[in-house]
Design a protein around this motif. Sequence first.
Motif, mmCIF file in Angstrom:
data_model
loop_
_atom_site.group_PDB
_atom_site.id
_atom_site.type_symbol
_atom_site.label_atom_id
_atom_site.label_comp_id
_atom_site.label_asym_id
_atom_site.label_seq_id
_atom_site.Cartn_x
_atom_site.Cartn_y
_atom_site.Cartn_z
ATOM 1 N N LYS A 11 -18.702 32.317 59.212
ATOM 2 C CA LYS A 11 -20.006 32.599 58.607
ATOM 3 C C LYS A 11 -21.041 32.704 59.705
ATOM 4 O O LYS A 11 -20.975 31.986 60.684
ATOM 5 N N SER A 12 -21.992 33.532 59.491
ATOM 6 C CA SER A 12 -23.105 33.806 60.414
ATOM 7 C C SER A 12 -22.638 33.820 61.873
ATOM 8 O O SER A 12 -23.243 33.206 62.735
ATOM 9 N N GLY A 13 -21.584 34.524 62.052
ATOM 10 C CA GLY A 13 -21.112 34.765 63.413
ATOM 11 C C GLY A 13 -20.516 33.545 64.108
ATOM 12 O O GLY A 13 -20.137 33.618 65.260
ATOM 13 N N LYS A 14 -20.488 32.378 63.413
ATOM 14 C CA LYS A 14 -19.960 31.194 64.104
ATOM 15 C C LYS A 14 -18.535 30.922 63.643
ATOM 16 O O LYS A 14 -18.186 31.192 62.492
ATOM 17 N N VAL A 15 -17.793 30.378 64.531
ATOM 18 C CA VAL A 15 -16.435 29.965 64.148
ATOM 19 C C VAL A 15 -16.516 28.545 63.631
ATOM 20 O O VAL A 15 -17.061 27.672 64.303
ATOM 21 N N ALA A 16 -16.063 28.369 62.397
ATOM 22 C CA ALA A 16 -16.107 27.016 61.833
ATOM 23 C C ALA A 16 -15.118 26.110 62.560
ATOM 24 O O ALA A 16 -14.207 26.587 63.219
ATOM 25 N N LYS A 17 -15.390 24.813 62.438
ATOM 26 C CA LYS A 17 -14.499 23.842 63.096
ATOM 27 C C LYS A 17 -13.108 23.941 62.513
ATOM 28 O O LYS A 17 -12.948 24.145 61.306
ATOM 29 N N VAL A 18 -12.153 23.817 63.339
ATOM 30 C CA VAL A 18 -10.761 23.834 62.852
ATOM 31 C C VAL A 18 -10.097 22.501 63.207
ATOM 32 O O VAL A 18 -10.508 21.828 64.158
ATOM 33 N N ALA A 19 -9.095 22.171 62.420
ATOM 34 C CA ALA A 19 -8.373 20.925 62.699
ATOM 35 C C ALA A 19 -7.624 21.067 64.020
ATOM 36 O O ALA A 19 -7.047 22.116 64.299
ATOM 37 N N LYS A 20 -7.684 20.005 64.826
ATOM 38 C CA LYS A 20 -6.953 20.053 66.099
ATOM 39 C C LYS A 20 -5.462 19.959 65.830
ATOM 40 O O LYS A 20 -5.054 19.209 64.936
ATOM 41 N N PRO A 21 -4.692 20.758 66.556
ATOM 42 C CA PRO A 21 -3.247 20.587 66.382
ATOM 43 C C PRO A 21 -2.843 19.181 66.825
ATOM 44 O O PRO A 21 -3.501 18.598 67.689
ATOM 45 N N LYS A 22 -1.760 18.700 66.206
ATOM 46 C CA LYS A 22 -1.325 17.332 66.544
ATOM 47 C C LYS A 22 -1.150 17.150 68.044
ATOM 48 O O LYS A 22 -1.531 16.167 68.630
ATOM 49 N N SER A 23 -0.557 18.221 68.675
ATOM 50 C CA SER A 23 -0.212 18.082 70.094
ATOM 51 C C SER A 23 -1.468 17.952 70.958
ATOM 52 O O SER A 23 -1.409 17.475 72.078
ATOM 53 N N ALA A 24 -2.627 18.368 70.422
ATOM 54 C CA ALA A 24 -3.843 18.295 71.226
ATOM 55 C C ALA A 24 -4.503 16.920 71.139
ATOM 56 O O ALA A 24 -5.476 16.664 71.827
ATOM 57 N N LYS A 25 -3.962 16.038 70.279
ATOM 58 C CA LYS A 25 -4.551 14.700 70.157
ATOM 59 C C LYS A 25 -4.404 13.963 71.486
ATOM 60 O O LYS A 25 -3.425 14.155 72.205
ATOM 61 N N ARG A 26 -5.381 13.091 71.738
ATOM 62 C CA ARG A 26 -5.277 12.303 72.966
ATOM 63 C C ARG A 26 -4.010 11.444 72.927
ATOM 64 O O ARG A 26 -3.712 10.874 71.882
ATOM 65 N N PRO A 27 -3.303 11.331 74.065
ATOM 66 C CA PRO A 27 -2.123 10.459 74.063
ATOM 67 C C PRO A 27 -2.561 9.018 73.826
ATOM 68 O O PRO A 27 -3.679 8.652 74.217
ATOM 69 N N PRO A 28 -1.724 8.185 73.168
ATOM 70 C CA PRO A 28 -2.145 6.807 72.920
ATOM 71 C C PRO A 28 -2.454 6.102 74.233
ATOM 72 O O PRO A 28 -1.782 6.339 75.233
ATOM 73 N N ARG A 29 -3.513 5.248 74.177
ATOM 74 C CA ARG A 29 -3.899 4.570 75.415
ATOM 75 C C ARG A 29 -2.792 3.626 75.853
ATOM 76 O O ARG A 29 -2.208 2.917 75.036
ATOM 77 N N ARG A 30 -2.516 3.632 77.157
ATOM 78 C CA ARG A 30 -1.482 2.750 77.680
ATOM 79 C C ARG A 30 -1.899 1.312 77.514
ATOM 80 O O ARG A 30 -3.022 0.942 77.837
ATOM 81 N N LYS A 31 -0.974 0.477 76.991
ATOM 82 C CA LYS A 31 -1.290 -0.953 76.850
ATOM 83 C C LYS A 31 -1.274 -1.580 78.237
ATOM 84 O O LYS A 31 -0.486 -1.190 79.097
ATOM 85 N N PRO A 32 -2.117 -2.591 78.437
ATOM 86 C CA PRO A 32 -2.047 -3.293 79.721
ATOM 87 C C PRO A 32 -0.705 -4.010 79.873
ATOM 88 O O PRO A 32 0.001 -4.212 78.889
ATOM 89 N N PRO A 33 -0.361 -4.373 81.106
ATOM 90 C CA PRO A 33 0.961 -4.981 81.326
ATOM 91 C C PRO A 33 1.072 -6.384 80.722
ATOM 92 O O PRO A 33 0.061 -7.029 80.423
ATOM 93 N N ILE A 34 2.290 -6.842 80.598
ATOM 94 C CA ILE A 34 2.548 -8.221 80.151
ATOM 95 C C ILE A 34 2.028 -9.172 81.224
ATOM 96 O O ILE A 34 2.182 -8.928 82.417
ATOM 97 N N LYS A 35 1.401 -10.267 80.785
ATOM 98 C CA LYS A 35 0.979 -11.295 81.749
ATOM 99 C C LYS A 35 2.063 -12.365 81.795
ATOM 100 O O LYS A 35 2.433 -12.913 80.736
ATOM 101 N N LEU A 36 2.544 -12.641 82.995
ATOM 102 C CA LEU A 36 3.554 -13.692 83.177
ATOM 103 C C LEU A 36 2.884 -14.886 83.839
ATOM 104 O O LEU A 36 2.425 -14.790 84.979
#
Length: 260
Positions: A11-36
């Motif tokens: 509409k009005s020359g703009k591209v509406a927002k589209v759903a991001k493909p799953k693969s474009a999602k940010r990778p899950p944040r790495r958990k910090p290491p185990i504390k020993l």
Amino acid sequence: MPRSPRKSSVKSGKVAKVAKPKSAKRPPRRKPPIKLYYWPTPNGWKISIMLEECGLPYVVRPIDISKGEQFSPHFLAISPNNRIPAIVDPDGPGGRPIAVFESGAILQYLGRKTGKFYPREERARVAVDEWLFWQMGGLGPMAGQANHFRNYAPEKVAYGITRYTNEVNRLFGVMNTQLAVREFLAGRYSIADMACVGWVRLAERMEQDLAQFPHLKRWFEAIRARPAVKRAFAIRVEAASAVDMHDPKVRAILFGQTAR
Ligand SMILES: N[C@@H](CCC(=O)N[C@@H](CS)C(=O)NCC(=O)O)C(=O)O
């Protein structure tokens, strides 16, 4: 085939927002290491060995037991028995952090978490548990007392020295007999072997000659040669090498404990 994102109407020359493909999602944040929470002792080594064997990322938090750090409120909240080792795994069950104390419980937890060195199959698991509990209830406490009476008691109490040294000798004999017919204590290399190896490493301190136990010696040498075990034994805690077990302050902390 992965779905391509749908472009909604323009509409009005703009591209509406589209759903991001799953693969474009940010990778899950790495958990910090185990504390020993660690000090270089046979109980501490059990867990550094397991973490190394499993290739789990971890950081060492030394707890200087000669200075009484095991009584700090922060550590007691993790390990209410004021003993190392303990761990905090930020990626525990349900993705939430978990604190675990008692070396046997930590080994089982890490074995279940990774599926390594702690078989799922019931008969194999029972065999591992048998030798793990044998270590926790027998070898560990007896070797600990033998070491105490031989090396730390203020006077040489012959009865205590003989009683616990003989018991360690008996227990080494039990392992030797088992290892005559099995490559490792429960058949395959497992957390049970990791629990025992540190005490065998200290054989001389308990007046035990591994030449008397050829199968145990073969087992010990095979485990000690594993790269992960070498890395675990190589962890240096400078402060630990400087501890003077004759220092009355150190002795009062370690050997004068009563209920608090
Ligand atoms: N049953 C405990 C024993 C742990 C233990 O005795 N740890 C010793 C070092 S090997 C300790 O923390 N000592 C501190 C103290 O005596 O206050 C386990 O297996 O985790």
